[in-house]
Design a protein around this motif. Sequence first.
Motif, PDB file in Angstrom:
ATOM      1  N   LEU A 101      -7.224  11.827  -3.869  1.00 59.45           N
ATOM      2  CA  LEU A 101      -7.360  10.797  -3.205  1.00 59.45           C
ATOM      3  C   LEU A 101      -8.435  10.799  -2.173  1.00 59.45           C
ATOM      4  CD1 LEU A 101      -3.494   9.907  -2.356  1.00 59.45           C
ATOM      5  CD2 LEU A 101      -5.105   8.452  -3.966  1.00 59.45           C
ATOM      6  N   ALA A 102      -8.902   9.648  -1.730  1.00 59.71           N
ATOM      7  CA  ALA A 102      -9.997   9.712  -0.575  1.00 59.71           C
ATOM      8  C   ALA A 102      -9.572   8.376   0.378  1.00 59.71           C
ATOM      9  CB  ALA A 102     -11.379   9.382  -1.220  1.00 59.71           C
ATOM     10  N   LEU A 103      -9.583   9.002   1.527  1.00 56.18           N
ATOM     11  CA  LEU A 103      -9.296   7.871   2.615  1.00 56.18           C
ATOM     12  C   LEU A 103      -9.877   6.478   2.548  1.00 56.18           C
ATOM     13  CD1 LEU A 103      -8.742  10.670   5.600  1.00 56.18           C
ATOM     14  CD2 LEU A 103      -6.810   9.674   4.018  1.00 56.18           C
ATOM     15  N   ASP A 104     -11.458   6.620   2.420  1.00 56.46           N
ATOM     16  CA  ASP A 104     -12.110   5.505   2.651  1.00 56.46           C
ATOM     17  C   ASP A 104     -12.504   4.821   1.353  1.00 56.46           C
ATOM     18  OD1 ASP A 104     -12.301   5.513   5.520  1.00 56.46           O
ATOM     19  OD2 ASP A 104     -13.401   7.461   5.260  1.00 56.46           O
ATOM     20  N   ALA A 105     -12.010   5.064   0.162  1.00 55.30           N
ATOM     21  CA  ALA A 105     -12.194   4.443  -1.077  1.00 55.30           C
ATOM     22  C   ALA A 105     -11.265   3.273  -0.923  1.00 55.30           C
ATOM     23  CB  ALA A 105     -11.787   5.341  -2.095  1.00 55.30           C
ATOM     24  N   ASP A 106     -11.699   2.331  -1.972  1.00 50.73           N
ATOM     25  CA  ASP A 106     -11.019   0.996  -2.014  1.00 50.73           C
ATOM     26  C   ASP A 106      -9.528   1.288  -2.563  1.00 50.73           C
ATOM     27  OD1 ASP A 106      -9.778  -1.390  -3.006  1.00 50.73           O
ATOM     28  OD2 ASP A 106     -11.725  -2.163  -3.624  1.00 50.73           O
ATOM     29  N   ALA A 107      -8.355   1.302  -1.944  1.00 48.84           N
ATOM     30  CA  ALA A 107      -6.948   1.425  -2.341  1.00 48.84           C
ATOM     31  C   ALA A 107      -6.877   0.787  -3.712  1.00 48.84           C
ATOM     32  CB  ALA A 107      -5.980   1.231  -1.306  1.00 48.84           C
ATOM     33  N   GLY A 108      -7.437  -0.143  -4.197  1.00 51.61           N
ATOM     34  CA  GLY A 108      -7.174  -1.039  -5.094  1.00 51.61           C
ATOM     35  C   GLY A 108      -7.522  -0.100  -6.452  1.00 51.61           C
ATOM     36  N   LEU A 109      -8.383   0.738  -6.312  1.00 50.39           N
ATOM     37  CA  LEU A 109      -8.984   1.615  -7.384  1.00 50.39           C
ATOM     38  C   LEU A 109      -7.736   2.476  -7.815  1.00 50.39           C
ATOM     39  CD1 LEU A 109     -12.313   2.514  -6.141  1.00 50.39           C
ATOM     40  CD2 LEU A 109     -11.947   0.815  -7.935  1.00 50.39           C
ATOM     41  N   TYR A 110      -6.891   2.922  -6.677  1.00 52.25           N
ATOM     42  CA  TYR A 110      -5.879   3.714  -7.038  1.00 52.25           C
ATOM     43  C   TYR A 110      -4.701   2.968  -7.740  1.00 52.25           C
ATOM     44  CZ  TYR A 110      -8.622   6.909  -4.481  1.00 52.25           C
ATOM     45  OH  TYR A 110      -9.475   7.682  -3.656  1.00 52.25           O
ATOM     46  N   LEU A 111      -4.252   1.873  -7.372  1.00 49.83           N
ATOM     47  CA  LEU A 111      -3.380   0.948  -7.787  1.00 49.83           C
ATOM     48  C   LEU A 111      -3.758   0.585  -9.126  1.00 49.83           C
ATOM     49  CD1 LEU A 111      -2.508  -0.913  -4.517  1.00 49.83           C
ATOM     50  CD2 LEU A 111      -1.058   0.577  -5.432  1.00 49.83           C
ATOM     51  N   GLY A 112      -4.911   0.190  -9.454  1.00 45.75           N
ATOM     52  CA  GLY A 112      -5.309  -0.403 -10.877  1.00 45.75           C
ATOM     53  C   GLY A 112      -5.287  -1.754 -10.658  1.00 45.75           C
ATOM     54  N   TYR A 113      -5.387  -2.310  -9.611  1.00 47.75           N
ATOM     55  CA  TYR A 113      -5.635  -3.777  -9.512  1.00 47.75           C
ATOM     56  C   TYR A 113      -6.029  -3.989  -8.036  1.00 47.75           C
ATOM     57  CZ  TYR A 113      -0.835  -3.029  -7.760  1.00 47.75           C
ATOM     58  OH  TYR A 113       0.425  -2.711  -6.694  1.00 47.75           O
ATOM     59  N   GLU A 188       2.457   7.649  -6.317  1.00 43.84           N
ATOM     60  CA  GLU A 188       3.003   7.821  -7.437  1.00 43.84           C
ATOM     61  C   GLU A 188       1.924   7.686  -8.682  1.00 43.84           C
ATOM     62  OE1 GLU A 188       7.785   6.460  -6.926  1.00 43.84           O
ATOM     63  OE2 GLU A 188       6.285   5.212  -8.088  1.00 43.84           O
ATOM     64  N   LYS A 189       1.029   6.624  -8.495  1.00 47.57           N
ATOM     65  CA  LYS A 189       0.041   6.326  -9.414  1.00 47.57           C
ATOM     66  C   LYS A 189      -0.776   7.360  -9.663  1.00 47.57           C
ATOM     67  CE  LYS A 189      -1.215   2.576 -10.699  1.00 47.57           C
ATOM     68  NZ  LYS A 189      -0.718   1.607 -12.153  1.00 47.57           N
ATOM     69  N   VAL A 190      -1.464   7.998  -8.571  1.00 45.59           N
ATOM     70  CA  VAL A 190      -2.157   9.402  -8.855  1.00 45.59           C
ATOM     71  C   VAL A 190      -1.429  10.509  -9.251  1.00 45.59           C
ATOM     72  CG1 VAL A 190      -3.781   8.136  -7.424  1.00 45.59           C
ATOM     73  CG2 VAL A 190      -2.422   9.877  -6.245  1.00 45.59           C
ATOM     74  N   SER A 191      -0.331  10.622  -8.907  1.00 48.33           N
ATOM     75  CA  SER A 191       0.442  12.123  -9.486  1.00 48.33           C
ATOM     76  C   SER A 191       1.277  11.792 -10.710  1.00 48.33           C
ATOM     77  CB  SER A 191       1.464  12.392  -8.341  1.00 48.33           C
ATOM     78  OG  SER A 191       2.263  11.381  -8.192  1.00 48.33           O
ATOM     79  N   GLY A 192       1.438  10.616 -10.988  1.00 51.46           N
ATOM     80  CA  GLY A 192       2.452  10.353 -12.226  1.00 51.46           C
ATOM     81  C   GLY A 192       3.810  10.919 -11.895  1.00 51.46           C
ATOM     82  N   GLU A 193       4.341  10.930 -10.792  1.00 51.59           N
ATOM     83  CA  GLU A 193       5.840  11.443 -10.303  1.00 51.59           C
ATOM     84  C   GLU A 193       6.396  10.336  -9.513  1.00 51.59           C
ATOM     85  OE1 GLU A 193       5.937  15.555  -9.276  1.00 51.59           O
ATOM     86  OE2 GLU A 193       3.832  15.593  -9.206  1.00 51.59           O
ATOM     87  N   ARG A 194       7.563  10.430  -9.703  1.00 46.40           N
ATOM     88  CA  ARG A 194       8.491   9.426  -8.655  1.00 46.40           C
ATOM     89  C   ARG A 194       8.391   9.971  -7.205  1.00 46.40           C
ATOM     90  NH1 ARG A 194      14.382   9.041 -10.674  1.00 46.40           N
ATOM     91  NH2 ARG A 194      14.738  10.402  -8.788  1.00 46.40           N
ATOM     92  N   PHE A 195       8.196   9.162  -6.337  1.00 50.50           N
ATOM     93  CA  PHE A 195       8.024   9.653  -4.955  1.00 50.50           C
ATOM     94  C   PHE A 195       8.770  10.452  -4.585  1.00 50.50           C
ATOM     95  CE2 PHE A 195       8.664   8.899  -0.393  1.00 50.50           C
ATOM     96  CZ  PHE A 195       7.556   9.165  -0.075  1.00 50.50           C
ATOM     97  N   ASP A 196      10.432  10.133  -4.659  1.00 48.90           N
ATOM     98  CA  ASP A 196      11.125  11.131  -3.874  1.00 48.90           C
ATOM     99  C   ASP A 196      11.142  12.566  -4.490  1.00 48.90           C
ATOM    100  OD1 ASP A 196      12.201  10.182  -6.398  1.00 48.90           O
ATOM    101  OD2 ASP A 196      14.129  10.987  -6.099  1.00 48.90           O
ATOM    102  N   ARG A 197      10.855  12.614  -5.664  1.00 46.51           N
ATOM    103  CA  ARG A 197      10.387  14.204  -6.471  1.00 46.51           C
ATOM    104  C   ARG A 197       9.015  14.804  -6.208  1.00 46.51           C
ATOM    105  NH1 ARG A 197      13.446  12.665 -12.174  1.00 46.51           N
ATOM    106  NH2 ARG A 197      15.786  12.504 -11.344  1.00 46.51           N
ATOM    107  N   LEU A 198       8.221  13.510  -6.115  1.00 46.88           N
ATOM    108  CA  LEU A 198       6.984  14.019  -5.583  1.00 46.88           C
ATOM    109  C   LEU A 198       6.874  14.952  -4.160  1.00 46.88           C
ATOM    110  CD1 LEU A 198       3.593  14.196  -5.899  1.00 46.88           C
ATOM    111  CD2 LEU A 198       3.719  11.728  -5.060  1.00 46.88           C
ATOM    112  N   MET A 199       7.450  14.303  -3.256  1.00 41.88           N
ATOM    113  CA  MET A 199       7.597  14.712  -2.028  1.00 41.88           C
ATOM    114  C   MET A 199       8.454  15.939  -1.738  1.00 41.88           C
ATOM    115  SD  MET A 199       5.858  13.152   0.267  1.00 41.88           S
ATOM    116  CE  MET A 199       6.599  13.573   1.895  1.00 41.88           C
ATOM    117  N   ARG A 200       9.280  16.256  -2.725  1.00 43.20           N
ATOM    118  CA  ARG A 200      10.274  17.509  -2.783  1.00 43.20           C
ATOM    119  C   ARG A 200       8.960  18.479  -3.399  1.00 43.20           C
ATOM    120  NH1 ARG A 200      14.693  19.304  -2.161  1.00 43.20           N
ATOM    121  NH2 ARG A 200      15.469  17.435  -1.746  1.00 43.20           N
TER     122      ARG A 200
END
Length: 427
Positions: A101-113, A188-200
Amino acid sequence: MKPEMQALMGMILMAGLGGGAQSATLDQELAAVATDPALPLSSLSVLAVRGGKVVYQYQTGPRRLGEAPLPATAETMYRVASVSKMMTTFGLMKLVEQGKLALDADAGLYLGYPLRNPAFPDQPITLRMLLTHTSSLRDGAGYSWPASVAIKDKLSGAEAGMWAPEAAPGAYFTYSNLNWGVIGTIMEKVSGERFDRLMRRLLLGPMQLRGGYNPSEFSAAELADVATLYRKRAVDSEEWNPAGPWIAQVDDYGVRPPVAPPGIASYVIGSNGTLFSPTGGLRISASDLGKVMLMLIHDGRHQEQQILQPKTIKLMFSRQWTYSGGNGDTYRGLYHSWGLGSQRFDDAAGGGNRLVEGGGFSASGHLGDAYGLISTFVVDLDSGNGMISLIGGTGADPERHPGRYSAMTRSEERILTALYRRAILGQ
């Protein structure tokens, strides 16, 4: 914790405060706050750090009521409300460190829309804007939806209350929980993991922190240590009765165990990051939050592991937005300066975000308030001093009992001032 270890820890903590008498005095002061008949608290768990070391911990009241009430302990976990946002940000910044991730990139690029305010369709929204509450997203149309709802459908429409029609992205601060629903979705989009498990995987596991964002996957021992949050009002009522009974609001696991979010078996990862509440759903103890505080003070290290890079911590807690008179909603003076997913408390007299009576403590961190829970995590990284306070339930309407020198409640002010004077200053 074994009894002999508890005794040893107690001796260490009391020594840090200069002796048992001083620790006992602070115990008494906090107990008086918790049992104030005008402003009763159902339970309280606090921790203080001085010079990069834990010097004091204290708990009082029941974590769970019933025929045999269970006391709050050092292991008691609370749903810490918006302190969860800061913890979520630590996970996000791990992904930034990894180059995902990059802090100043367009967030839509990560979301896919596209992620666009309909009133400003040509202006990209970035992660930095989401993290600083300057994205122009608002909570008026809601900020949490079930697994069957795709957040894309909410964000892409012109639903009333979803977007600020007059404030362009990056131009105006308004605290918005929905920012973190979008952040969780991006994670979730960039990791492919469910949020709760990603944070773990990113944070909770490496630091051996108990709890998490999904109680339905907790062990039996963890569930036993989750505090029920209470108010002295019905769940759907605004009528308070400080002399009445405590009424469970959430996490009443002594009566009914948690269940998995409906539809989770068919949930599409990356479609709705609000599902596990990145904005407020973390269950964690004051003791484990103390580990996080020490990690931050010690340049991102925890037990020989580098959890976050020093430059990441410096960036997170650096000034990203500052109120200049017309560029934000300060919420009765509480918000004057913001980092990345963290609030800055500048200690200005009359400013609304002074942490202790008489001043003297500038810090960064986060506050939380939901379902009767009031949480505080504040740390001065330069001095290595910090305080954590978790109130498990309020018996009187906090709006009718504001603080005397800040936009916090009077109970918060009394707790933080006592911790600061006794545990940090040693008075």
